[in-house]
Write a protein that holds these residues in place. Structure first.
Motif, short mmCIF file in Angstrom:
data_model
loop_
_atom_site.label_atom_id
_atom_site.label_comp_id
_atom_site.label_asym_id
_atom_site.label_seq_id
_atom_site.Cartn_x
_atom_site.Cartn_y
_atom_site.Cartn_z
N GLU A 5 0.86 -1.18 0.00
CA GLU A 5 0.00 0.00 0.00
C GLU A 5 0.89 1.23 0.00
O GLU A 5 1.82 1.33 0.79
CB GLU A 5 -0.91 0.02 1.22
CG GLU A 5 -2.00 -1.02 1.18
CD GLU A 5 -2.99 -0.88 2.33
OE1 GLU A 5 -2.99 0.14 3.03
OE2 GLU A 5 -3.77 -1.81 2.52
N HIS A 7 0.58 5.74 -0.94
CA HIS A 7 -0.34 6.83 -1.27
C HIS A 7 0.44 8.08 -1.63
O HIS A 7 1.63 8.22 -1.32
CB HIS A 7 -1.31 7.11 -0.12
CG HIS A 7 -0.69 7.82 1.03
ND1 HIS A 7 -0.10 7.16 2.07
CD2 HIS A 7 -0.57 9.14 1.31
CE1 HIS A 7 0.37 8.03 2.94
NE2 HIS A 7 0.10 9.25 2.51
N GLN A 98 -4.64 6.43 -2.87
CA GLN A 98 -3.98 5.27 -2.27
C GLN A 98 -4.05 4.11 -3.24
O GLN A 98 -5.11 3.77 -3.76
CB GLN A 98 -4.64 4.88 -0.96
CG GLN A 98 -3.94 3.68 -0.33
CD GLN A 98 -4.35 3.46 1.10
OE1 GLN A 98 -4.86 4.35 1.76
NE2 GLN A 98 -4.11 2.26 1.59
#
Length: 143
Positions: A5, A7, A98
């Motif tokens: 992940e 962002h 994201q």
């Protein structure tokens, strides 16, 4: 499966970021290794990719949760990749984008080559982070 992940905050309203993200044909401008991209029928996309000297054609299915500003995708063949882009309004002129990617490291290595183990995870993380920065430049400059 491994999950990544990352962002980036972009200086544009959420609608502009959302619209740019949905123009699949613009992906070569900000996604490393994508040399060609097009939208096909029934929420599908075709990507021509070059990575580590290898050329591949990848098909993906895209789906939206418009009200939540989430675009999910998954490849329909090898390599098996799953991901999403989530957009969150920070204020009227700023949006957080994201990216989430789920992948099997061995499958990615077989499909695209590159390093193994920890080095591979670092390379994928750097690529996603770089792509988000390129997206930021693209959307903020209106390209």
């Amino acid at each position: 499966m491994s999950t990544l992940e990352e962002h980036v905050d972009v200086g544009v309203p959420i609608d502009k970021a959302w619209d740019t993200l949905h123009r699949v044909e613009n992906y070569p401008r900000f996604v490393t290794g994508v040399r060609e991209a097009r939208t096909e029928a029934a929420g599908r996309a075709h990507l021509g990719i070059e990575a580590s000297g290898r050329s591949r054609e990848i098909e993906a299915e895209l789906s939206d949760r418009q009200a939540e500003r989430v675009m999910e995708w998954h490849t329909t063949g090898a390599p098996d990749l799953i991901g999403s882009f989530s957009l969150q309004s920070i204020d009227d002129n700023h949006t957080r984008v994201q990216a989430r990617v789920e992948y099997d490291p061995d499958t990615v290595r077989e499909a695209f080559g590159g390093p193994k183990g920890f080095a591979q995870a670092n390379a994928i993380e750097r690529a996603v982070r770089s792509d988000l920065e390129h997206f930021k430049d693209c959307v903020e400059q209106g390209r």
